[in-house]
Design a protein around this motif. Structure first.
Motif: not given
Length: 104
Positions: A75-76, A78-80, A82-83, A91, A95, A98-99
């Motif tokens: 998950v970490d 995948a999130e990195r 995407v960011r 998405l 994000l 959200d940041t």
């Protein structure tokens, strides 16, 4: 989340539940606890530590075998990605908002 954290949390929950349920059933021993602990306290403590270790190891093994151990890192990762801008554009924008703290 790391598997050892999951294992520690579940073990603490199981130990607490066992203590709450089992403690009331040992009420009849209340007058004898000083003598029991004086003679067998070290043995009881060792067995309790070993039992908790076995439960924690079993939960850790189940997490490893089922693949839950790597879930947090996946998950970490995948999130990195995407960011960084790879993947779904909506998405990525969500994000970024959200940041910045722009919640709708």
């Amino acid at each position: 989340m790391q598997p050892w954290k999951i294992s520690a949390g579940l073990t603490a929950a199981l130990a607490g539940s066992t203590f709450l349920i089992g403690g009331s059933r040992l009420e009849y021993l209340a007058p004898h606890w000083p003598a029991i602990l004086a003679e067998h306290g070290l043995t009881l403590a060792l067995h309790a530590v070993l039992a908790l270790s076995v439960v924690a190891a079993a939960i850790y093994m189940v997490a490893r075998v089922t693949g839950l151990a790597d879930l947090g890192s996946r998950v970490d990762l995948a999130e990195r990605s995407v960011r960084r801008g790879e993947g779904d554009a909506d998405l990525i924008e969500a994000l970024r908002r959200d940041t910045r703290g722009e919640w709708e």
